[in-house]
Write an enzyme that holds these catalytic residues in place. Structure first.
Site, short mmCIF file in Angstrom:
data_model
loop_
_atom_site.label_atom_id
_atom_site.label_comp_id
_atom_site.label_asym_id
_atom_site.label_seq_id
_atom_site.Cartn_x
_atom_site.Cartn_y
_atom_site.Cartn_z
N TYR A 148 73.35 62.72 -89.50
CA TYR A 148 74.61 62.57 -88.99
C TYR A 148 75.47 63.99 -89.23
CZ TYR A 148 73.64 57.56 -88.84
OH TYR A 148 72.88 56.42 -88.67
N PRO A 165 76.09 47.50 -83.20
CA PRO A 165 76.17 46.08 -83.14
C PRO A 165 77.22 45.68 -81.72
CG PRO A 165 77.64 46.91 -84.87
CD PRO A 165 76.65 47.99 -84.52
N LEU A 217 79.01 49.66 -75.09
CA LEU A 217 78.64 48.98 -73.83
C LEU A 217 79.33 47.57 -73.63
CD1 LEU A 217 75.00 50.19 -73.25
CD2 LEU A 217 77.26 50.96 -72.21
P1 NAP Z 1 78.42 50.92 -82.03
O1 NAP Z 1 79.01 50.89 -83.52
O2 NAP Z 1 77.82 49.64 -81.30
O3 NAP Z 1 79.49 51.31 -81.02
C1 NAP Z 1 80.30 52.62 -81.37
C2 NAP Z 1 81.09 53.04 -80.10
O4 NAP Z 1 81.95 51.79 -79.92
C3 NAP Z 1 81.99 54.00 -80.36
O5 NAP Z 1 82.06 54.91 -78.98
C4 NAP Z 1 83.33 53.40 -80.59
O6 NAP Z 1 84.48 54.03 -80.24
C5 NAP Z 1 83.26 52.02 -79.67
N1 NAP Z 1 84.09 51.07 -80.27
C6 NAP Z 1 84.09 50.76 -81.58
N2 NAP Z 1 84.98 49.40 -81.86
C7 NAP Z 1 85.15 49.41 -80.66
C8 NAP Z 1 86.33 48.29 -80.12
N3 NAP Z 1 86.72 47.52 -80.94
N4 NAP Z 1 86.43 48.12 -79.03
C9 NAP Z 1 85.93 49.09 -77.92
N5 NAP Z 1 85.22 49.99 -78.38
C10 NAP Z 1 84.83 50.36 -79.83
O7 NAP Z 1 77.25 52.03 -82.10
P2 NAP Z 1 76.73 53.11 -83.06
O8 NAP Z 1 77.61 53.95 -83.66
O9 NAP Z 1 75.50 53.43 -82.67
O10 NAP Z 1 76.14 51.88 -84.33
C11 NAP Z 1 76.98 51.87 -85.51
C12 NAP Z 1 76.60 52.45 -86.77
O11 NAP Z 1 75.17 52.22 -87.20
C13 NAP Z 1 76.54 54.15 -86.46
O12 NAP Z 1 77.50 54.75 -86.43
C14 NAP Z 1 75.26 54.62 -87.71
O13 NAP Z 1 76.20 54.52 -88.92
C15 NAP Z 1 74.51 53.48 -87.74
N6 NAP Z 1 73.28 53.62 -86.96
C16 NAP Z 1 72.14 53.71 -87.45
C17 NAP Z 1 70.92 53.84 -86.83
C18 NAP Z 1 69.65 53.95 -87.18
O14 NAP Z 1 68.42 54.50 -87.10
N7 NAP Z 1 69.34 53.34 -88.69
C19 NAP Z 1 70.88 54.20 -85.29
C20 NAP Z 1 72.15 54.15 -84.80
C21 NAP Z 1 73.51 53.70 -85.78
P3 NAP Z 1 85.41 55.05 -81.00
O15 NAP Z 1 84.50 55.67 -81.85
O16 NAP Z 1 86.05 55.83 -79.94
O17 NAP Z 1 86.44 54.24 -81.70
#
Ligand code: NAP
Length: 282
Positions: A56, A197, A202
């Site tokens: 990252y 999650p 989306l």
């Molecule tokens: P996510 O947590 O599903 O979604 C993040 C997005 O949702 C951001 O744009 C955030 O906006 C928004 N968001 C967060 N809380 C919200 C709420 N209460 N209401 C509206 N929008 C909200 O997606 P992700 O970042 O892909 O996954 C989470 C974590 O998993 C990553 O950060 C990473 O640490 C890990 N990950 C691991 C892998 C792997 O291959 N192991 C792959 C992907 C991700 P803002 O940031 O503007 O608040």
């Protein structure tokens, strides 16, 4: 506000079922102070498991995490990941040292292989052994491993004994892990860590059923999506939020218990898998 529920990893340590992701943090210096502040807010609210990776922002996210936890290292459980090309014994040792430096700590709580590459798992297990013995990592794990990968791992001597968790894509729209991986892990008393999650935000878009369930709980669709991921033991959700209102909202999801009716309605709109498909990844 109640305490966030916890789940157990092999060895008995309990981890909160709601943590914080950091993908896309550390990319822009002008956002650094705000990112540090939101991670600290999340810790204060009990989201003490923090997920990051050497990938990252090319180490930038680990630096942000390091700054956020500098004066509260003992309160948090730090998860970071190494690239598959660094999964050899020698390269893991070097990658781990770099991550430790960026995180400003002497130990990583859980060190994950980010996804499978060409290095034989046996060699990576030897690398984990070295790091565990040196106490540079407390636990080892994997990410994006499907059941066949886990079975291959489990066939190796002490393979499964080393690995305490698998981090995979899991949310209402991506339910594939429920078919076999989730039960496989549960039977072996190992949690999955659900990434994306809220499907990268989306699931916050207006969706009639999600909205109806949310209204019954006086909650938001994002909170329902998160509460759903955490609905049963053995799953840890790690939403990423770069804005304080999102962090507070996500914390609130841990207090929501979905009813049978909620779950049935959500199943109607976001059906569970009815066949095996390869594990979806990001
Ligand atoms: P996510 O947590 O599903 O979604 C993040 C997005 O949702 C951001 O744009 C955030 O906006 C928004 N968001 C967060 N809380 C919200 C709420 N209460 N209401 C509206 N929008 C909200 O997606 P992700 O970042 O892909 O996954 C989470 C974590 O998993 C990553 O950060 C990473 O640490 C890990 N990950 C691991 C892998 C792997 O291959 N192991 C792959 C992907 C991700 P803002 O940031 O503007 O608040």
């Amino acid at each position: 506000m109640t305490r966030i529920r916890s789940t157990t990893i092999p060895g008995g340590e309990r981890l909160p079922v709601l943590g914080q992701g950091t993908w896309r943090m550390g990319e822009d210096a002008s956002r650094r102070a705000a990112e540090i502040a939101v991670i600290r807010l999340g810790i204060e609210l009990g989201m003490t498991l923090i997920d990051t990776a050497e990938m990252y922002a090319d180490g930038g996210a680990e630096r942000v995490v390091g700054a956020a936890i500098a004066d509260r290292r003992d309160e948090v459980f730090v998860v970071t990941k190494f690239y598959p090309q660094n999964a050899t014994r020698e390269r893991m040792a070097a990658a781990c040292d770099r991550s430790l430096r960026r995180l400003g700590t002497d130990r990583i709580d859980l060190y994950l292989m980010h996804w499978r590459g060409d290095v034989p798992i046996k060699e990576t297990l030897a690398g984990f052994d070295d790091l565990l013995r040196a106490q540079k990592i407390r636990y080892a794990g994997v990410s994006n491993f499907d059941v066949d990968d886990m079975e291959e791992l489990a066939r190796l001597k002490d393979g499964l004994a080393r690995v305490v968790a698998d981090q995979v894509l899991y949310n209402l729209e991506r339910r594939g892990a429920e078919w076999d991986l989730l039960p496989w892990m549960r039977r072996r008393h190992r949690p999955i860590i659900a990434y994306s999650p809220i499907e990268e935000g989306l699931l916050t878009h207006p969706h009639p059923v999600l909205r109806a369930v949310a209204e019954r709980h006086d909650a938001t669709p994002a909170q329902v999506a998160l509460a759903w991921v955490m609905r049963e033991d053995g799953v840890i959700a790690i939403p990423k939020a770069a804005r304080a209102p999102h962090v507070r909202e996500n914390r609130g999801a841990a207090d929501i218990r979905l009813t049978k009716r909620d779950l049935a309605e959500l199943d109607g709109s976001f059906p569970p898998p009815d066949d095996k498909h390869p594990l979806a990844t990001r």
